[in-house]
Design a protein around this motif. Sequence first.
Motif, PDB file in Angstrom:
ATOM      1  N   GLY A  54      -3.382   0.045  -2.938  1.00  0.00           N
ATOM      2  CA  GLY A  54      -2.990   0.186  -4.333  1.00  0.00           C
ATOM      3  C   GLY A  54      -2.514   1.559  -4.721  1.00  0.00           C
ATOM      4  N   ASP A  58      -5.062  -7.601   0.390  1.00  0.00           N
ATOM      5  CA  ASP A  58      -5.547  -6.794  -0.728  1.00  0.00           C
ATOM      6  C   ASP A  58      -5.070  -5.360  -0.519  1.00  0.00           C
ATOM      7  OD1 ASP A  58      -6.951  -6.160  -3.047  1.00  0.00           O
ATOM      8  OD2 ASP A  58      -8.761  -5.630  -1.934  1.00  0.00           O
ATOM      9  N   GLN A  97     -10.237   0.941  -3.267  1.00  0.00           N
ATOM     10  CA  GLN A  97      -8.867   0.625  -3.647  1.00  0.00           C
ATOM     11  C   GLN A  97      -8.574   1.124  -5.063  1.00  0.00           C
ATOM     12  OE1 GLN A  97     -11.303  -1.447  -2.670  1.00  0.00           O
ATOM     13  NE2 GLN A  97     -10.484  -3.366  -1.850  1.00  0.00           N
ATOM     14  N   SER A 149       0.821  -1.210   0.000  1.00  0.00           N
ATOM     15  CA  SER A 149       0.000   0.000   0.000  1.00  0.00           C
ATOM     16  C   SER A 149       0.851   1.255   0.000  1.00  0.00           C
ATOM     17  CB  SER A 149      -0.947  -0.005   1.211  1.00  0.00           C
ATOM     18  OG  SER A 149      -1.893  -1.038   1.090  1.00  0.00           O
ATOM     19  N   SER A 167      -8.725 -11.334  -7.331  1.00  0.00           N
ATOM     20  CA  SER A 167      -7.964 -10.646  -8.368  1.00  0.00           C
ATOM     21  C   SER A 167      -8.764 -10.643  -9.675  1.00  0.00           C
ATOM     22  CB  SER A 167      -6.621 -11.352  -8.569  1.00  0.00           C
ATOM     23  OG  SER A 167      -5.883 -11.417  -7.361  1.00  0.00           O
ATOM     24  N   PHE A 187       1.365  -4.210 -13.369  1.00  0.00           N
ATOM     25  CA  PHE A 187       0.294  -3.700 -12.520  1.00  0.00           C
ATOM     26  C   PHE A 187      -0.949  -4.579 -12.757  1.00  0.00           C
ATOM     27  CE2 PHE A 187       3.372  -0.701 -11.499  1.00  0.00           C
ATOM     28  CZ  PHE A 187       2.936   0.072 -10.428  1.00  0.00           C
ATOM     29  N   SER A 188      -2.138  -4.081 -12.664  1.00  0.00           N
ATOM     30  CA  SER A 188      -3.336  -4.933 -12.681  1.00  0.00           C
ATOM     31  C   SER A 188      -3.684  -5.329 -14.112  1.00  0.00           C
ATOM     32  CB  SER A 188      -4.512  -4.208 -12.022  1.00  0.00           C
ATOM     33  OG  SER A 188      -4.251  -3.992 -10.653  1.00  0.00           O
ATOM     34  N   ARG A 242      -6.351   0.874  -8.571  1.00  0.00           N
ATOM     35  CA  ARG A 242      -5.576  -0.024  -9.413  1.00  0.00           C
ATOM     36  C   ARG A 242      -5.146   0.710 -10.682  1.00  0.00           C
ATOM     37  NH1 ARG A 242      -5.724  -2.123  -5.203  1.00  0.00           N
ATOM     38  NH2 ARG A 242      -6.541  -4.182  -4.643  1.00  0.00           N
TER      39      ARG A 242
END
Length: 327
Positions: free
Chosen positions: A281, A278, A215, A124, A191, A176-177, A217
């Motif tokens: 982000g 989790d 969050q 984080s 995810s 990254f995502s 992303r």
Amino acid sequence: MITGGGGLIGSRIARLLSRVEARVTVLDRLDAYPDPVHKLFGLDSLDVELVVGDICERALLRRVLGGADYVVHAAAYADVAACTRHPGIAFAANVRGTQTVLEEVAASRARRLVFASSAAVYGSGGLESSGPQRFSEEQPLVPISVYANSKLWAEHQIRLLLGAPGGPEYTVLRYFSVYGDPQVPKVGSHSWMVAWLAMHARVGLPLRLNGGGGQVRDLVHVEDVAEATVLALVEPAAAGQTINVGTGKPTSVRRVAELVAAHYPEATFVETPRPAGDPLGGYADTTRADRLLRWRPRFDVRGGVARYVRWLTETPHAVPDWLTAGS
């Protein structure tokens, strides 16, 4: 040679390399997904050599590596929630397996290894910060999950074992995502939010917002990720470097849900607790990717979500049975 080339990212890399007439070998256990999902990735339609096996099998790995000039190491137990539930399996795949790969690459004729790391190593970030955080490759790393720890360990080990004069070079890419067709979520995972949310909406289930969806992303399309990875194999300036692969734009989980819901007018939302591991982000500092790889992503989130929804409409059998049973 691509370890883990039977998965979403690895199969897109294999497809792109095949287009430029590279001779590609894929090493994969093919057990991360059921057979119908693997078929969606389309590896069997490519002109690649597929070797089914484990990266921990040293003799097999050595044989497959024998003629490889370049290596992409993408094999991993690649799910945050699953790694938290089964740290022993994560250790075997992500630590012991990576150690075996690195030792064999170091002893091979390979010119360069590109390692698929993750933005999860940032955790984080600085918890004292407010608002979306911009993650740069040089900032302190604070992983908060088993998965992130395993990726960070691998990054350090790569630097120890590779890059000596006369030996194979390396490049570490922090994805990254990653999202995009033909991505399919796994049971018990939190995810792959675009796939999760779109498939829930399609079968009439509420769109689940873990922790309220606040969050952040950096959603980067799998086609863009594959392109960045192939560039990292050959760009001279990328040798010995760690590079973020993201768009440089923050998007909240809630915003992704809203983009998905725009395609499904009957969609509803439900808020659930944020799961362990989790991260809050952030988004990528893309300066290095631009400078060293000469790469910029082509897909924005709105267009990428729309493309995924179109693919899902055209490929309704991609929705797994375990998800439709819950509708």
